[in-house]
Design a protein around this motif. Structure first.
Motif, mmCIF file in Angstrom:
data_model
loop_
_atom_site.group_PDB
_atom_site.id
_atom_site.type_symbol
_atom_site.label_atom_id
_atom_site.label_comp_id
_atom_site.label_asym_id
_atom_site.label_seq_id
_atom_site.Cartn_x
_atom_site.Cartn_y
_atom_site.Cartn_z
ATOM 1 N N PRO A 264 1.030 -1.305 0.035
ATOM 2 C CA PRO A 264 -0.165 -0.010 0.002
ATOM 3 C C PRO A 264 1.024 1.263 0.080
ATOM 4 O O PRO A 264 1.794 1.235 0.728
ATOM 5 C CB PRO A 264 -0.816 -0.125 1.273
ATOM 6 N N ALA A 265 0.534 2.250 -0.688
ATOM 7 C CA ALA A 265 1.217 3.478 -0.969
ATOM 8 C C ALA A 265 1.132 4.137 0.298
ATOM 9 O O ALA A 265 1.969 4.776 0.657
ATOM 10 C CB ALA A 265 0.602 4.408 -2.065
ATOM 11 N N ARG A 266 0.188 4.389 1.273
ATOM 12 C CA ARG A 266 0.003 4.766 2.557
ATOM 13 C C ARG A 266 1.030 4.354 3.358
ATOM 14 O O ARG A 266 1.557 5.055 4.572
ATOM 15 C CB ARG A 266 -1.519 4.345 3.069
ATOM 16 N N GLU A 267 1.852 3.209 3.300
ATOM 17 C CA GLU A 267 2.956 2.641 4.223
ATOM 18 C C GLU A 267 4.115 3.032 3.676
ATOM 19 O O GLU A 267 5.412 2.897 4.421
ATOM 20 C CB GLU A 267 2.952 1.150 3.887
ATOM 21 N N GLY A 268 4.293 3.809 2.656
ATOM 22 C CA GLY A 268 5.618 4.601 2.215
ATOM 23 C C GLY A 268 6.211 3.537 1.460
ATOM 24 O O GLY A 268 5.848 2.447 1.429
ATOM 25 N N PRO A 269 7.593 3.694 1.212
ATOM 26 C CA PRO A 269 8.573 2.948 0.179
ATOM 27 C C PRO A 269 8.717 1.376 1.181
ATOM 28 O O PRO A 269 8.803 1.382 2.357
ATOM 29 C CB PRO A 269 9.788 3.422 0.141
ATOM 30 N N PHE A 270 8.728 0.225 0.595
ATOM 31 C CA PHE A 270 8.904 -1.031 1.085
ATOM 32 C C PHE A 270 10.443 -1.247 1.244
ATOM 33 O O PHE A 270 11.102 -0.786 0.754
ATOM 34 C CB PHE A 270 8.251 -2.129 -0.036
ATOM 35 N N ASP A 271 10.559 -1.516 2.748
ATOM 36 C CA ASP A 271 11.955 -1.888 3.341
ATOM 37 C C ASP A 271 12.283 -3.111 3.630
ATOM 38 O O ASP A 271 11.687 -3.587 4.542
ATOM 39 C CB ASP A 271 12.127 -0.802 4.559
ATOM 40 N N PRO A 272 12.792 -3.939 2.872
ATOM 41 C CA PRO A 272 13.125 -5.294 3.091
ATOM 42 C C PRO A 272 14.036 -5.567 4.266
ATOM 43 O O PRO A 272 13.670 -6.709 4.988
ATOM 44 C CB PRO A 272 13.926 -5.721 1.604
ATOM 45 N N TYR A 273 14.609 -4.387 4.898
ATOM 46 C CA TYR A 273 15.280 -4.796 6.066
ATOM 47 C C TYR A 273 14.383 -4.906 7.174
ATOM 48 O O TYR A 273 14.698 -5.691 8.382
ATOM 49 C CB TYR A 273 16.226 -3.605 6.261
ATOM 50 N N ALA A 274 13.299 -4.241 6.975
ATOM 51 C CA ALA A 274 12.296 -4.405 8.126
ATOM 52 C C ALA A 274 11.814 -5.932 8.377
ATOM 53 O O ALA A 274 11.330 -6.116 9.445
ATOM 54 C CB ALA A 274 11.108 -3.538 7.785
#
Length: 277
Positions: free
Chosen positions: A184-194
């Motif tokens: 979802p765009a509302r979550e901001g860029p996807f961070d694989p490190y998370a």
């Protein structure tokens, strides 16, 4: 030379009405590909959709049932194999590989076994498109509307080891980053490190199971994930455009090849071989 495209759909996939196997082969020859694998969908899971989810996907609405689920039809194996042979005869310089993409084969062992026993497939992909939602199933767009996005990713990655343990009928895991397509765009860029721990756990299970990781170029796989794959014992990768029409063949392969090389994988002796560490 670009590598083989190991994940392509033609008109024999229920969701690829514009697939056109012969035109796809012609496009592969035009691009100079050494080989192409037609890994047609074999989906056995019925999944629920919500209002608006299929807007713009009229070809999928054709399989919508009155209870609001999509029920994919069976693969026409005879028609597919006949078309495949015509393409092999018409394009002798292109290695045309038979294949199938099994959706959630660990939940549908009997159906998958019957199809594989009846067919002659050189390449078998395993994929996870759905997750349980109550007593039913749903794809990521629906799941993201009902549950926290981070929970969807973690549940998806937790299902990968169960997929590997529950089915020995596939050799390549398709698009491990499938839910990221719909992040979802509302979550901001996807961070694989998370989600590094979850990715590593899934990749370790895949490596321990002797499977191969696909670098799917519908959205370029994060290089960190390919690096973690190598760290966790992964021996090989394949490249797949996941094309559903001729124009999508080998999309993004130049960038994908550079990324995979940077993570320590190299081409085999033949251009259609797996890339290994």
């Amino acid at each position: 030379m670009l590598p083989a495209d190991g994940h392509v759909h033609s008109e024999w996939s229920w969701d690829a009405p514009d697939g056109a196997m012969e035109r796809t082969c012609a496009r592969a020859v035009e691009l100079g590909l050494p080989a192409i694998a037609f890994t047609e969908h074999a989906d056995f899971t019925k999944w629920m959709v919500i209002a608006g989810e299929l807007d713009g996907y009229e070809h999928i609405k054709a399989f919508l049932t009155p209870d609001g689920t999509v029920a994919p039809p069976k693969l026409d194996l005879d028609g597919y194999l006949e078309c495949l042979q015509r393409c092999r005869d018409r394009f002798p310089g292109l290695r045309v590989i038979s294949g199938v993409e099994l959706g959630e084969p660990h939940w549908h062992g009997d159906e998958a076994a019957r199809l594989l026993d009846a067919g002659r497939f050189d390449r078998v992909l395993g994929s996870l498109h759905c997750l349980p939602l109550g007593a039913r199933f749903a794809e990521p767009p629906n799941l993201y509307r009902r549950r926290p996005a981070t929970e969807v990713i973690r549940d998806y990655l937790a299902e990968i080891p169960r997929l590997v343990k529950g089915s020995d009928r596939f050799g390549v895991l398709a698009h491990i980053d499938y839910p990221i397509r719909y992040w979802p765009a509302r979550e901001g860029p996807f961070d694989p490190y998370a989600f590094q721990d979850e990715f590593r756990h899934a990749l370790r299970a895949l490596a321990d199971g002797g499977r191969i990781l696909e670098v799917n170029t519908r959205g370029l796989l994060a290089p960190e994930i390919v690096r973690w794959w190598r760290d966790e014992g992964g021996e090989a990768v394949t490249f797949g455009s996941d094309a559903h029409a001729p124009g999508g063949v080998a999309h993004g392969f130049t960038d994908a090849v550079a990324m995979v090389e940077a993570q320590g994988f190299r081409a085999g002796r033949h251009p259609y071989d797996l890339w290994t560490r």
